[in-house]
Motif scaffolding. Structure first.
Motif, PDB file in Angstrom:
ATOM      1  N   LEU A 183       0.828  -1.205   0.000  1.00 18.30           N
ATOM      2  CA  LEU A 183       0.000   0.000   0.000  1.00 18.30           C
ATOM      3  C   LEU A 183       0.864   1.258   0.000  1.00 18.30           C
ATOM      4  CD1 LEU A 183      -2.837  -1.010   2.501  1.00 18.30           C
ATOM      5  CD2 LEU A 183      -2.911  -0.992  -0.001  1.00 18.30           C
ATOM      6  N   GLU A 185      -6.136   2.694  -6.964  1.00 17.62           N
ATOM      7  CA  GLU A 185      -5.547   2.718  -5.622  1.00 17.62           C
ATOM      8  C   GLU A 185      -6.632   2.582  -4.548  1.00 17.62           C
ATOM      9  OE1 GLU A 185      -3.184   5.687  -2.552  1.00 17.62           O
ATOM     10  OE2 GLU A 185      -3.225   6.185  -4.699  1.00 17.62           O
ATOM     11  N   GLU A 186      -7.705   3.321  -4.705  1.00 18.70           N
ATOM     12  CA  GLU A 186      -8.802   3.244  -3.726  1.00 18.70           C
ATOM     13  C   GLU A 186      -9.400   1.845  -3.686  1.00 18.70           C
ATOM     14  OE1 GLU A 186     -13.112   5.390  -2.743  1.00 18.70           O
ATOM     15  OE2 GLU A 186     -11.938   6.017  -4.489  1.00 18.70           O
ATOM     16  N   ARG A 225      -6.962  -0.540  -1.891  1.00 19.23           N
ATOM     17  CA  ARG A 225      -6.979  -0.300  -0.447  1.00 19.23           C
ATOM     18  C   ARG A 225      -8.236  -0.904   0.192  1.00 19.23           C
ATOM     19  NH1 ARG A 225      -3.107   3.004   1.506  1.00 19.23           N
ATOM     20  NH2 ARG A 225      -1.863   4.154  -0.026  1.00 19.23           N
ATOM     21  N   ASP A 226      -9.336  -0.820  -0.493  1.00 17.64           N
ATOM     22  CA  ASP A 226     -10.577  -1.394   0.035  1.00 17.64           C
ATOM     23  C   ASP A 226     -10.488  -2.918   0.096  1.00 17.64           C
ATOM     24  OD1 ASP A 226     -13.528  -1.354   0.713  1.00 17.64           O
ATOM     25  OD2 ASP A 226     -13.599  -2.444  -1.185  1.00 17.64           O
ATOM     26  N   THR A 259      -7.803  -4.726   0.323  1.00 11.07           N
ATOM     27  CA  THR A 259      -6.830  -5.082   1.351  1.00 11.07           C
ATOM     28  C   THR A 259      -7.430  -4.945   2.744  1.00 11.07           C
ATOM     29  OG1 THR A 259      -5.026  -4.321  -0.093  1.00 11.07           O
ATOM     30  CG2 THR A 259      -4.523  -4.619   2.249  1.00 11.07           C
ATOM     31  N   ALA A 260      -8.169  -3.863   2.970  1.00  8.72           N
ATOM     32  CA  ALA A 260      -8.777  -3.629   4.280  1.00  8.72           C
ATOM     33  C   ALA A 260      -9.780  -4.719   4.629  1.00  8.72           C
ATOM     34  CB  ALA A 260      -9.452  -2.262   4.306  1.00  8.72           C
TER      35      ALA A 260
END
Length: 246
Positions: A27, A62-63, A66-67, A69-70
């Motif tokens: 990230l 990217e967003e 990140r989602d 991964t979260a």
């Protein structure tokens, strides 16, 4: 509790390093990587693997990453991109895979001294597994001319959820045994995940829980149902519980 003689040792990969180091590294490196590689030909297949709505721009992708991964979503497009970012980090020596001090001596002893086949089975892709074992913090050079830190020459097989199946499914362990040509009862599986140990046992493998610092505590029932290593692989190198070749 003694371990019967074996011809293969099946190893899990410690998830804490992936969760606590590799995921955050990916990230952190992602924004600059996307800006640099967005229109490059070598990145095109990785970008195309994501849904169309997620690849409208570097910021959108990217967003989306990140989602995923979260939420710990395990999909091929994310794994592919993470592997690409990790490789850059390993090859630049920004990151190395830490091995517990007891691991490397055990791998060398089993593989080189006893002739036991060492096999890796992880939820991470085979490519990611090879990458992690190619860039470790082991200072010695592996016998055979391998470069420093590369322990892949010790490993005879690599399996993930694609070529073997789910790690909590007994059939996956039987599939690995058949593919490697070693009877399922002549394997020892080592993992910090109790459900995976139970699945391996259901398939007919010998299996032991490896309790490492930071692991979730075992319930009294789990601790009594399985042999548990509290002091690392060293417990398997000597005494009545040592691993021996068939």
């Amino acid at each position: 509790m003694a371990v019967s003689k074996v011809r293969g040792v099946l190893l899990d990969i410690e998830g804490a390093f992936v969760r606590d180091v590799l995921f955050p590294y990916a990230l952190q490196a992602l924004p600059a990587f996307l800006q640099e590689k967005w229109d490059s030909a070598d990145f095109a297949p990785y970008k195309a693997a994501f849904p169309e709505h997620a690849r409208q721009s570097p910021a959108v992708l990217e967003e989306y990453v990140r989602d995923l991964t979260a939420r710990d979503v395990k999909v091929a497009c994310l794994k592919g991109l993470q592997g690409l970012l990790w490789r850059a980090g390993f090859e630049s020596h920004t990151i190395k895979t830490p091995l517990y001090p007891d691991v490397y001596p055990a791998l060398v002893h089993w593989s080189q001294d006893l002739g036991i086949s060492l096999v890796i089975y992880s939820s991470g892709s085979v490519d990611a597994q090879r990458l992690l074992f190619s860039y470790t913090d082991v200072p010695e050079t592996v016998e055979g001319g391998a470069r420093e830190g590369d322990v892949t020459p010790l490993v005879k097989g690599w399996y993930d959820t694609v070529n073997a199946g789910g790690k909590q499914e007994a059939e996956s362990y039987g599939r690995i045994a058949r593919d490697m040509g070693v009877a399922v009862g002549e394997w020892l599986f080592l993992s910090d995940n109790v459900r995976e140990v139970e699945a391996a046992k259901a398939a007919g493998m010998q299996s032991i829980v490896v309790n490492r610092p930071g692991n979730a505590p075992l319930s009294p029932q789990e601790a009594s149902a399985h042999r548990v290593l509290e002091n690392g692989f060293g417990e398997l190198l000597a005494g009545e519980g040592r691993v021996e070749h068939v």
